[in-house]
Design an enzyme around this catalytic site. Structure first.
Site, PDB file in Angstrom:
ATOM      1  N   GLU A   1      -1.625  -8.803   3.740  1.00  0.00           N
ATOM      2  CA  GLU A   1      -1.550  -9.247   5.149  1.00  0.00           C
ATOM      3  C   GLU A   1      -2.933  -9.324   5.784  1.00  0.00           C
ATOM      4  OE1 GLU A   1      -1.244  -6.202   4.251  1.00  0.00           O
ATOM      5  OE2 GLU A   1      -2.066  -4.896   5.814  1.00  0.00           O
TER       6      GLU A   1
ATOM      7  N   HIS B   1      -3.710  -5.036   0.357  1.00  0.00           N
ATOM      8  CA  HIS B   1      -3.191  -5.446   1.669  1.00  0.00           C
ATOM      9  C   HIS B   1      -3.211  -6.971   1.788  1.00  0.00           C
ATOM     10  CE1 HIS B   1      -2.591  -1.711   4.055  1.00  0.00           C
ATOM     11  NE2 HIS B   1      -3.362  -1.209   3.109  1.00  0.00           N
TER      12      HIS B   1
ATOM     13  N   CYS C   1       0.839  -1.206   0.000  1.00  0.00           N
ATOM     14  CA  CYS C   1       0.000   0.000   0.000  1.00  0.00           C
ATOM     15  C   CYS C   1       0.876   1.261   0.000  1.00  0.00           C
ATOM     16  CB  CYS C   1      -0.996  -0.045   1.150  1.00  0.00           C
ATOM     17  SG  CYS C   1      -2.330   1.149   0.949  1.00  0.00           S
TER      18      CYS C   1
END
Ligand code: MN
Length: 239
Positions: free
Chosen positions: A220, A218, A115
């Site tokens: 994660e 994202h 990001c």
């Protein structure tokens, strides 16, 4: 086999009013990055803001650098006036993370940008950003889609012969989308490797030097379908 050490660039934030120390600033990262790195077999460590010499020592101890999400990069770092749609920024954090990037490049350490981290790679390479997604396209898709923070918000088209196409073996990937800024002009050696249907740049890689990939989404915060991105980064760190 010893585990690779991954250094993370942190973000400074004032502690919330509910904290025992509400007047203190603190350096932090989100646990999602740590969890995915640990799952991929790495030892993640948070790198503090420090002098150039100390940052060089710290990056030297690491096998790879992860540049995470965070607040907007100050537009002065890409030679633009601040637009009213640009969010708050912290030039101290920007400067330190750009230092981390350049030191990691000099030391041939692999870099994964997520990001803001992808945007930071681009800015550090001399590229620019759109200060808000609505400035890019008259008919944008909703990139700050916070309701679907952990699941697919939109598709991205993956460019062939890229790190991402070899990794995911597809030309269309479903991603979450928690950004309101995006890459405008790609910087030196920044190859665009994914974009969305409204033309927004969703991933880049550097065509020179050590492995360096930045994704606008994202991974994660998504499920195990994104683990391979951390695994390939860890493999590069081990190499
Ligand atoms: Mn997006």
């Amino acid at each position: 086999m010893s585990k690779p050490v991954i250094g993370l660039g942190g973000v400074l934030e004032k502690a919330p009013p509910t904290s025992a120390f509400p007047t203190f600033r603190r350096l932090f990262t989100n646990e999602g990055y740590l969890a995915k790195l640990q799952k991929a077999g790495a030892l993640p460590i948070l790198l503090p803001i420090a002098s150039q010499a100390d940052l060089e020592c710290m990056v030297g101890l690491c096998d790879g650098i992860l540049l995470p999400g965070g607040p907007d990069i100050d537009p002065s770092f890409y030679n633009q006036e601040r637009h009213e749609l640009c969010g708050p920024s912290d030039p101290d954090v920007d400067r330190y993370q750009i230092q981390l990037f350049h030191i990691a490049r000099k030391l041939n350490k692999p870099i994964l940008g997520i990001c803001r981290g992808a945007q930071l790679i681009n800015v550090a390479q001399g590229g620019t950003l759109f200060q808000d997604y609505r400035l890019q396209s008259v008919n944008p898709i909703i990139h700050p889609d916070y309701q679907r923070w952990d699941c697919v918000s939109h598709q991205v088209e993956v460019v062939p012969n890229s790190i991402l196409s070899e990794l995911f073996m597809t030309d269309s990937l479903g991603v979450n989308s928690l950004h309101h800024q995006s890459i405008a002009k790609p910087g030196t050696d920044c190859k665009v490797t994914a974009f969305s249907s409204d033309g927004s740049i969703e991933a880049i890689e550097l065509s020179s030097g050590a492995w360096c990939t930045g994704v606008q989404w994202h991974p994660e915060a998504m499920g195990s379908e994104m683990d391979c991105l951390f695994e390939v980064f860890i493999n590069e760190a081990l190499a």
